[in-house]
Design a protein around this motif. Sequence first.
Motif, PDB file in Angstrom:
ATOM      1  N   THR A 158      -3.501  -9.484 -38.167  1.00 32.82           N
ATOM      2  CA  THR A 158      -3.759 -10.396 -36.550  1.00 32.82           C
ATOM      3  C   THR A 158      -4.744 -12.039 -37.851  1.00 32.82           C
ATOM      4  O   THR A 158      -5.326 -11.189 -37.918  1.00 32.82           O
ATOM      5  CB  THR A 158      -4.096 -10.302 -36.060  1.00 32.82           C
ATOM      6  OG1 THR A 158      -3.283  -8.707 -35.141  1.00 32.82           O
ATOM      7  CG2 THR A 158      -4.596 -11.985 -34.925  1.00 32.82           C
ATOM      8  N   THR A 159      -4.225 -12.538 -37.942  1.00 35.49           N
ATOM      9  CA  THR A 159      -4.619 -14.220 -38.700  1.00 35.49           C
ATOM     10  C   THR A 159      -5.556 -15.587 -37.444  1.00 35.49           C
ATOM     11  O   THR A 159      -4.666 -15.418 -36.327  1.00 35.49           O
ATOM     12  CB  THR A 159      -3.326 -14.863 -39.079  1.00 35.49           C
ATOM     13  OG1 THR A 159      -2.652 -14.045 -40.572  1.00 35.49           O
ATOM     14  CG2 THR A 159      -4.315 -16.115 -40.083  1.00 35.49           C
ATOM     15  N   LEU A 160      -6.621 -15.048 -37.540  1.00 37.38           N
ATOM     16  CA  LEU A 160      -7.098 -16.226 -36.896  1.00 37.38           C
ATOM     17  C   LEU A 160      -8.188 -17.281 -37.876  1.00 37.38           C
ATOM     18  O   LEU A 160      -8.242 -16.906 -38.424  1.00 37.38           O
ATOM     19  CB  LEU A 160      -8.434 -15.573 -36.147  1.00 37.38           C
ATOM     20  CG  LEU A 160      -8.777 -13.821 -35.504  1.00 37.38           C
ATOM     21  CD1 LEU A 160     -10.059 -13.291 -35.076  1.00 37.38           C
ATOM     22  CD2 LEU A 160      -7.162 -14.973 -34.657  1.00 37.38           C
ATOM     23  N   LEU A 161      -7.492 -18.288 -36.850  1.00 35.30           N
ATOM     24  CA  LEU A 161      -8.521 -19.883 -37.611  1.00 35.30           C
ATOM     25  C   LEU A 161      -9.521 -20.296 -36.914  1.00 35.30           C
ATOM     26  O   LEU A 161      -9.582 -20.429 -35.408  1.00 35.30           O
ATOM     27  CB  LEU A 161      -7.594 -20.709 -37.537  1.00 35.30           C
ATOM     28  CG  LEU A 161      -7.879 -22.254 -37.668  1.00 35.30           C
ATOM     29  CD1 LEU A 161      -8.028 -22.470 -39.052  1.00 35.30           C
ATOM     30  CD2 LEU A 161      -6.933 -23.380 -37.539  1.00 35.30           C
ATOM     31  N   THR A 162     -10.991 -20.267 -37.330  1.00 35.84           N
ATOM     32  CA  THR A 162     -12.360 -20.027 -36.714  1.00 35.84           C
ATOM     33  C   THR A 162     -12.530 -21.801 -36.305  1.00 35.84           C
ATOM     34  O   THR A 162     -11.697 -22.819 -37.162  1.00 35.84           O
ATOM     35  CB  THR A 162     -13.107 -19.565 -37.559  1.00 35.84           C
ATOM     36  OG1 THR A 162     -13.532 -20.444 -39.033  1.00 35.84           O
ATOM     37  CG2 THR A 162     -13.162 -18.205 -38.393  1.00 35.84           C
ATOM     38  N   PRO A 163     -13.349 -22.148 -35.500  1.00 33.61           N
ATOM     39  CA  PRO A 163     -13.606 -23.866 -35.445  1.00 33.61           C
ATOM     40  C   PRO A 163     -14.243 -24.391 -36.523  1.00 33.61           C
ATOM     41  O   PRO A 163     -13.902 -25.703 -36.518  1.00 33.61           O
ATOM     42  CB  PRO A 163     -14.619 -23.800 -34.163  1.00 33.61           C
ATOM     43  CG  PRO A 163     -14.754 -21.969 -33.505  1.00 33.61           C
ATOM     44  CD  PRO A 163     -13.988 -21.582 -34.756  1.00 33.61           C
ATOM     45  N   ASP A 164     -14.479 -23.421 -37.662  1.00 30.94           N
ATOM     46  CA  ASP A 164     -14.716 -24.558 -37.901  1.00 30.94           C
ATOM     47  C   ASP A 164     -13.579 -23.333 -39.779  1.00 30.94           C
ATOM     48  O   ASP A 164     -13.917 -24.762 -41.153  1.00 30.94           O
ATOM     49  CB  ASP A 164     -16.434 -23.410 -39.239  1.00 30.94           C
ATOM     50  CG  ASP A 164     -16.616 -22.526 -39.108  1.00 30.94           C
ATOM     51  OD1 ASP A 164     -15.758 -21.411 -39.039  1.00 30.94           O
ATOM     52  OD2 ASP A 164     -17.316 -21.700 -40.211  1.00 30.94           O
ATOM     53  N   ASN A 165     -12.950 -23.571 -39.290  1.00 33.95           N
ATOM     54  CA  ASN A 165     -11.247 -23.793 -39.975  1.00 33.95           C
ATOM     55  C   ASN A 165     -11.532 -23.114 -41.342  1.00 33.95           C
ATOM     56  O   ASN A 165     -11.245 -23.736 -42.046  1.00 33.95           O
ATOM     57  CB  ASN A 165     -11.724 -25.190 -41.268  1.00 33.95           C
ATOM     58  CG  ASN A 165     -10.078 -25.850 -41.167  1.00 33.95           C
ATOM     59  OD1 ASN A 165      -8.904 -25.553 -40.480  1.00 33.95           O
ATOM     60  ND2 ASN A 165      -9.659 -26.904 -42.165  1.00 33.95           N
ATOM     61  N   LYS A 166     -11.978 -21.587 -41.394  1.00 34.08           N
ATOM     62  CA  LYS A 166     -12.087 -20.336 -41.968  1.00 34.08           C
ATOM     63  C   LYS A 166     -10.725 -19.479 -41.272  1.00 34.08           C
ATOM     64  O   LYS A 166     -10.624 -19.072 -40.474  1.00 34.08           O
ATOM     65  CB  LYS A 166     -13.273 -19.650 -41.921  1.00 34.08           C
ATOM     66  CG  LYS A 166     -14.465 -19.739 -42.354  1.00 34.08           C
ATOM     67  CD  LYS A 166     -15.526 -19.779 -43.191  1.00 34.08           C
ATOM     68  CE  LYS A 166     -16.363 -19.153 -41.407  1.00 34.08           C
ATOM     69  NZ  LYS A 166     -17.434 -18.838 -41.538  1.00 34.08           N
ATOM     70  N   VAL A 167      -9.732 -18.900 -42.290  1.00 33.01           N
ATOM     71  CA  VAL A 167      -8.741 -18.094 -41.831  1.00 33.01           C
ATOM     72  C   VAL A 167      -9.168 -16.601 -42.201  1.00 33.01           C
ATOM     73  O   VAL A 167     -10.100 -16.463 -43.019  1.00 33.01           O
ATOM     74  CB  VAL A 167      -7.841 -18.518 -42.961  1.00 33.01           C
ATOM     75  CG1 VAL A 167      -6.494 -17.500 -42.984  1.00 33.01           C
ATOM     76  CG2 VAL A 167      -7.340 -19.892 -42.517  1.00 33.01           C
TER      77      VAL A 167
END
Length: 277
Positions: free
Chosen positions: A148-157
């Motif tokens: 599962t791929t997440l994109l954090t609020p500070d734009n990290k994958v």
Amino acid sequence: MDEMNTDVNKYMDLAIQYGAEYGIRIIGAIAIFVIGKWVAKKLSGLIKKLMERGEVDPTLSAFVASIIDILLMVVVVLAAIKNLGIDTTSFIAILGAAGLAIGLALQGTFGNIGSGVILILFRPFEVGNFIAVGGESGTVEAITLFNTTLLTPDNKVILIPNSTVAAGNITNFSKKAERRVDFVFGIGYDDDLKLAKATLQEIIDADTRILKFPESFIGVGELGDSSVNFTVRVWVKASDYWGVHFDTTEKVKLTFDAKGISIPYPQMDIHLDPTKA
């Protein structure tokens, strides 16, 4: 000379005999392979279409169709080999042993695939949801059979294996259309309690993003060591959560300052007994 001709005729007869026998088998094996391959493709395609009509996730339907196609092709190849007169028992045993070895070597990968199927079927979250899982938080960008791929609020994958996702707790912040924002605001013991409560109510009522129902709550939650603490709970649309959180905190500070309501620092009062000084 006659003996040589006899031997030649004998070998030619044998060649014709075996050629006719095995030629028919080879032609039959080729026919089985070609027709079987066509049937396998059609059947796997039909299953994929049926799953798509049933609104099954495209990733899962493609995976199931490919597995069925592979299994059918194995059956077709074994049938073609058997038509040649070759005993397929040894091939089946070899395939079984190879499958066991591959399964043991890739058990972690298969675990991720199994977990991915579960996530796709039961949908605890969808693409676009903001979730917390495996010690990470972010917006779901993709759900594959492996991770599962997440994109954090500070734009990290962040890529999280599906086995980790399925085995742990999942917090979905986007599942519901509404969320509650909780605040704690402290005032000094010498400040006007009623004025502070009325001021908080005015700030809440002035923000159109805060929902009227469920009703907001304002109450004295604690008589702390250095302050009287108000508990404030308001309901907003999930998309407005952080905007209301930051804007309300700033508005309370500015309004309290304007009205002379203090937000005390942590402090300790020490009283000296003059008789023992």
